[in-house]
Design a protein around this motif. Structure first.
Motif, PDB file in Angstrom:
ATOM      1  N   LEU A  12       7.002 -21.030   9.797  1.00 27.91           N
ATOM      2  CA  LEU A  12       6.034 -21.856   9.092  1.00 27.91           C
ATOM      3  C   LEU A  12       4.914 -20.971   8.547  1.00 27.91           C
ATOM      4  CD1 LEU A  12       7.497 -24.152  10.625  1.00 27.91           C
ATOM      5  CD2 LEU A  12       5.269 -25.241  10.924  1.00 27.91           C
ATOM      6  N   GLY A  13       4.528 -21.217   7.280  1.00 24.27           N
ATOM      7  CA  GLY A  13       3.408 -20.514   6.674  1.00 24.27           C
ATOM      8  C   GLY A  13       2.383 -21.510   6.161  1.00 24.27           C
ATOM      9  N   PHE A  14       1.115 -21.124   6.202  1.00 23.04           N
ATOM     10  CA  PHE A  14       0.030 -21.997   5.761  1.00 23.04           C
ATOM     11  C   PHE A  14      -0.822 -21.260   4.739  1.00 23.04           C
ATOM     12  CE2 PHE A  14       1.313 -23.218   9.992  1.00 23.04           C
ATOM     13  CZ  PHE A  14       1.418 -24.597   9.896  1.00 23.04           C
ATOM     14  N   ILE A  15      -1.138 -21.953   3.645  1.00 22.30           N
ATOM     15  CA  ILE A  15      -1.888 -21.320   2.570  1.00 22.30           C
ATOM     16  C   ILE A  15      -3.031 -22.241   2.153  1.00 22.30           C
ATOM     17  CG2 ILE A  15      -0.488 -22.257   0.672  1.00 22.30           C
ATOM     18  CD1 ILE A  15      -1.582 -18.625   0.844  1.00 22.30           C
ATOM     19  N   SER A  16      -4.228 -21.693   2.024  1.00 25.51           N
ATOM     20  CA  SER A  16      -5.384 -22.471   1.599  1.00 25.51           C
ATOM     21  C   SER A  16      -5.528 -22.384   0.089  1.00 25.51           C
ATOM     22  CB  SER A  16      -6.661 -21.959   2.265  1.00 25.51           C
ATOM     23  OG  SER A  16      -7.784 -22.670   1.779  1.00 25.51           O
ATOM     24  N   VAL A  17      -5.694 -23.525  -0.562  1.00 22.66           N
ATOM     25  CA  VAL A  17      -5.875 -23.536  -2.011  1.00 22.66           C
ATOM     26  C   VAL A  17      -7.345 -23.363  -2.390  1.00 22.66           C
ATOM     27  CG1 VAL A  17      -3.838 -24.956  -2.413  1.00 22.66           C
ATOM     28  CG2 VAL A  17      -6.056 -26.064  -2.099  1.00 22.66           C
ATOM     29  N   LEU A  18      -8.227 -23.393  -1.396  1.00 25.35           N
ATOM     30  CA  LEU A  18      -9.655 -23.310  -1.664  1.00 25.35           C
ATOM     31  C   LEU A  18     -10.246 -21.983  -1.183  1.00 25.35           C
ATOM     32  CD1 LEU A  18     -10.895 -26.871  -0.605  1.00 25.35           C
ATOM     33  CD2 LEU A  18     -10.424 -26.040  -2.926  1.00 25.35           C
ATOM     34  N   GLU A  19     -11.268 -21.548  -1.896  1.00 24.35           N
ATOM     35  CA  GLU A  19     -12.051 -20.391  -1.493  1.00 24.35           C
ATOM     36  C   GLU A  19     -13.489 -20.632  -1.957  1.00 24.35           C
ATOM     37  OE1 GLU A  19     -10.965 -15.813  -1.228  1.00 24.35           O
ATOM     38  OE2 GLU A  19     -11.287 -16.451  -3.306  1.00 24.35           O
ATOM     39  N   ASN A  20     -14.396 -20.750  -1.005  1.00 27.25           N
ATOM     40  CA  ASN A  20     -15.802 -21.063  -1.314  1.00 27.25           C
ATOM     41  C   ASN A  20     -15.918 -22.355  -2.116  1.00 27.25           C
ATOM     42  OD1 ASN A  20     -16.676 -18.636  -0.075  1.00 27.25           O
ATOM     43  ND2 ASN A  20     -16.250 -17.503  -1.966  1.00 27.25           N
ATOM     44  N   ASP A  21     -15.179 -23.359  -1.662  1.00 25.34           N
ATOM     45  CA  ASP A  21     -15.220 -24.699  -2.259  1.00 25.34           C
ATOM     46  C   ASP A  21     -14.733 -24.731  -3.702  1.00 25.34           C
ATOM     47  OD1 ASP A  21     -16.210 -25.878   0.065  1.00 25.34           O
ATOM     48  OD2 ASP A  21     -18.288 -25.431  -0.484  1.00 25.34           O
ATOM     49  N   ARG A  22     -13.938 -23.767  -4.091  1.00 26.55           N
ATOM     50  CA  ARG A  22     -13.340 -23.755  -5.434  1.00 26.55           C
ATOM     51  C   ARG A  22     -11.864 -23.402  -5.306  1.00 26.55           C
ATOM     52  NH1 ARG A  22     -16.861 -23.670  -9.683  1.00 26.55           N
ATOM     53  NH2 ARG A  22     -15.262 -22.804 -11.036  1.00 26.55           N
ATOM     54  N   MET A  23     -11.107 -23.736  -6.336  1.00 24.30           N
ATOM     55  CA  MET A  23      -9.689 -23.425  -6.347  1.00 24.30           C
ATOM     56  C   MET A  23      -9.500 -21.909  -6.287  1.00 24.30           C
ATOM     57  SD  MET A  23      -6.846 -25.239  -6.658  1.00 24.30           S
ATOM     58  CE  MET A  23      -5.107 -25.054  -7.031  1.00 24.30           C
ATOM     59  N   LYS A  24      -8.672 -21.479  -5.357  1.00 19.58           N
ATOM     60  CA  LYS A  24      -8.437 -20.041  -5.180  1.00 19.58           C
ATOM     61  C   LYS A  24      -7.693 -19.481  -6.386  1.00 19.58           C
ATOM     62  CE  LYS A  24      -7.442 -18.662  -1.041  1.00 19.58           C
ATOM     63  NZ  LYS A  24      -6.697 -18.407   0.222  1.00 19.58           N
ATOM     64  N   ASN A  25      -8.013 -18.252  -6.743  1.00 17.40           N
ATOM     65  CA  ASN A  25      -7.340 -17.568  -7.840  1.00 17.40           C
ATOM     66  C   ASN A  25      -5.831 -17.561  -7.623  1.00 17.40           C
ATOM     67  OD1 ASN A  25      -6.115 -14.773  -8.794  1.00 17.40           O
ATOM     68  ND2 ASN A  25      -7.805 -15.270 -10.191  1.00 17.40           N
ATOM     69  N   GLU A  26      -5.068 -17.942  -8.645  1.00 17.25           N
ATOM     70  CA  GLU A  26      -3.617 -18.108  -8.491  1.00 17.25           C
ATOM     71  C   GLU A  26      -2.902 -16.785  -8.209  1.00 17.25           C
ATOM     72  OE1 GLU A  26      -1.507 -18.250 -12.655  1.00 17.25           O
ATOM     73  OE2 GLU A  26      -3.205 -19.633 -12.689  1.00 17.25           O
ATOM     74  N   LYS A  27      -3.433 -15.685  -8.719  1.00 19.77           N
ATOM     75  CA  LYS A  27      -2.813 -14.383  -8.443  1.00 19.77           C
ATOM     76  C   LYS A  27      -2.967 -14.014  -6.978  1.00 19.77           C
ATOM     77  CE  LYS A  27      -2.513  -9.665 -10.196  1.00 19.77           C
ATOM     78  NZ  LYS A  27      -3.003  -8.700 -11.230  1.00 19.77           N
ATOM     79  N   LEU A  28      -4.167 -14.214  -6.421  1.00 18.81           N
ATOM     80  CA  LEU A  28      -4.395 -13.937  -4.997  1.00 18.81           C
ATOM     81  C   LEU A  28      -3.547 -14.859  -4.129  1.00 18.81           C
ATOM     82  CD1 LEU A  28      -8.288 -13.501  -4.938  1.00 18.81           C
ATOM     83  CD2 LEU A  28      -6.534 -11.704  -4.898  1.00 18.81           C
ATOM     84  N   LEU A  29      -3.447 -16.107  -4.531  1.00 17.26           N
ATOM     85  CA  LEU A  29      -2.640 -17.075  -3.799  1.00 17.26           C
ATOM     86  C   LEU A  29      -1.177 -16.647  -3.782  1.00 17.26           C
ATOM     87  CD1 LEU A  29      -3.368 -19.757  -2.373  1.00 17.26           C
ATOM     88  CD2 LEU A  29      -2.665 -20.945  -4.446  1.00 17.26           C
ATOM     89  N   SER A  30      -0.689 -16.187  -4.918  1.00 15.34           N
ATOM     90  CA  SER A  30       0.707 -15.732  -5.007  1.00 15.34           C
ATOM     91  C   SER A  30       0.949 -14.517  -4.122  1.00 15.34           C
ATOM     92  CB  SER A  30       1.052 -15.384  -6.459  1.00 15.34           C
ATOM     93  OG  SER A  30       0.872 -16.489  -7.296  1.00 15.34           O
ATOM     94  N   GLN A  31       0.020 -13.575  -4.139  1.00 12.96           N
ATOM     95  CA  GLN A  31       0.167 -12.373  -3.310  1.00 12.96           C
ATOM     96  C   GLN A  31       0.221 -12.739  -1.829  1.00 12.96           C
ATOM     97  OE1 GLN A  31      -3.198 -10.029  -4.570  1.00 12.96           O
ATOM     98  NE2 GLN A  31      -2.151  -9.219  -6.375  1.00 12.96           N
ATOM     99  N   GLU A  32      -0.601 -13.694  -1.412  1.00  9.11           N
ATOM    100  CA  GLU A  32      -0.580 -14.136  -0.007  1.00  9.11           C
ATOM    101  C   GLU A  32       0.782 -14.718   0.364  1.00  9.11           C
ATOM    102  OE1 GLU A  32      -3.804 -16.599   1.361  1.00  9.11           O
ATOM    103  OE2 GLU A  32      -5.189 -15.703  -0.069  1.00  9.11           O
TER     104      GLU A  32
END
Length: 417
Positions: A391-411
């Protein structure tokens, strides 16, 4: 600035007409009727109201707008800040998944100018039509039949006998006309009529001014069949964006669905499906070199003499150099722990075998959990050296804003290691 009432709720929340003056019993009855015509999939009727489920998006009904927002955290607050945050999440997911054409509107602009995503969409439609008017409406040839005193085009003999058995001086004929009264403009006019019927008072002056430009255009009831007839070419290319918006408006519009009172416009998305497509699109856009990311692969799973069952993982990733394959299955729900369910494990086991994947990932939105370790299935096949799932968990938020999609993809890619 919009003047109509906006009600913002989160998925799985309840909305009762006894709790607010804006949402009335009439609205409630109309929504229940609408839901019944769609197999009761959008929400559940409760005492004096409704409870939403996994569908998010917008409902405009009888002068109010209900915006159903996603939410993947344990914060029970329903403050405006929370609503703005998750409105931004929904806006970005819809933009990336190309569900609505809002590339020119940033999250910040949206909050400053509009009450809801739908308001932004309405204004963009009018903006597009204004630009088309400035360019000049295109003309097209269309066939027309009419009764004339002189023969024009070709005679329609069956109609001529029917219409002119007495008036021998007339000719019922079919001929071509080159003008602006064609299907493209008829669709755009119908889109304006939908906006007008939705009591969008803050846009009424603009709508009336634009409709004046369609004075020579025939009013027509538009269905999905009409959109299929449209062919975008060099001449009609400038109309493409307006036609896409008009399609959304017209096909999601339900006039007088109940009691002849409340017209509706709905733009609703299953959050599970939206999450799945969103993850695919950001991974595909930001994939490493020599990597293939594919969506909803399908293979036969079981066959009988008259039926075939298939299986379809959400995302399959292949490293082309090493021919290593990974399977990702997305789940939009909050988990209380990081232990996989039996059904999920069985599902991923089948995916691993059929796609010869040695590692698979169940991907959830993150609240407070941490990823589980890879667990090993006690069965190998297809020359597999490993057979694992986690199981993996990913947060879509960073500092109450949508996380950058490139950083999200790398994670996400790192979780497959």
């Amino acid at each position: 600035m919009p003047t109509k009432n906006l009600i913002q709720v989160f998925e799985y929340e309840k909305l009762r007409f006894t709790d607010t003056n804006d949402f009335t019993e009439s609205h409630f009855k109309t929504l229940v009727k609408f839901n019944e015509t769609h197999d009761n999939k959008y929400f559940k009727p409760i005492y004096n109201g409704i409870q939403f489920n996994s569908y998010v998006g917008i409902i405009q009904i009888g002068g109010i707008t209900i915006e159903i927002l996603p939410k993947a955290d344990r914060n029970t607050d329903s403050t405006q800040k929370e609503k703005d945050t998750w409105q931004g999440v929904l806006l970005n997911m819809l933009r990336i998944c190309k569900k609505i054409q809002i590339d020119t509107v940033s999250e910040t602009q949206l909050k400053k100018r509009y009450h809801s995503i739908l308001d932004a969409y309405f204004e963009m439609y009018l903006d597009e039509i204004e630009q088309l008017i400035k360019r000049g409406f295109i003309k097209k040839y269309r066939k027309r039949q009419s009764n004339k005193l002189a023969l024009k085009g070709k005679m329609v003999f069956s109609k001529n006998l029917q219409k002119n058995i007495v008036h021998k001086e007339r000719f019922y004929c079919e001929h071509s006309e080159y003008d602006k009264n064609h299907l493209i403009h008829q669709i755009l006019l119908e889109g304006l009529n939908v906006l007008e019927s939705l009591k969008t008072s803050f846009l009424s002056d603009r709508i009336n001014r634009l409709k004046f430009q369609f004075d020579a255009i025939e009013k027509k009831t538009i269905t999905n069949t009409h959109f299929k007839k449209i062919v975008i070419n060099r001449k009609s290319k400038p109309y493409e964006r307006a036609l896409n918006i008009a399609k959304m408006l017209i096909l999601n519009y339900s006039p007088n669905i109940s009691y002849g009172q409340d017209n509706m416009l709905t733009l609703l998305f299953d959050m599970n499906v939206l999450w799945e497509e969103y993850i695919f699109r950001i991974l595909h856009k930001n994939k490493p070199e020599n990597t293939t990311v594919s969506f909803q692969n399908k293979k036969d799973f079981w066959k009988s003499s008259n039926r075939t069952k298939t299986i379809r993982p959400d995302i399959v990733i292949t490293e082309n150099n090493t021919h290593t394959t990974y399977v990702i299955d997305t789940k939009w729900k909050i988990r209380d722990n990081n232990n996989p369910d039996d059904n999920d494990l069985k599902q991923m086991f089948v995916y691993n075998l059929h796609w010869q994947s040695e590692k698979s990932l169940l991907l959830f939105p993150k609240t407070y959990q941490t990823d589980s370790n890879y667990g090993k299935y006690q069965h190998l096949s297809h020359n597999m050296t490993e057979n694992k799932c986690k199981l993996g968990f990913i947060s879509v938020l960073e500092n109450d804003r949508m996380k950058n999609e490139k950083l999200l993809s790398q994670e996400i890619f790192k979780k497959l290691d």
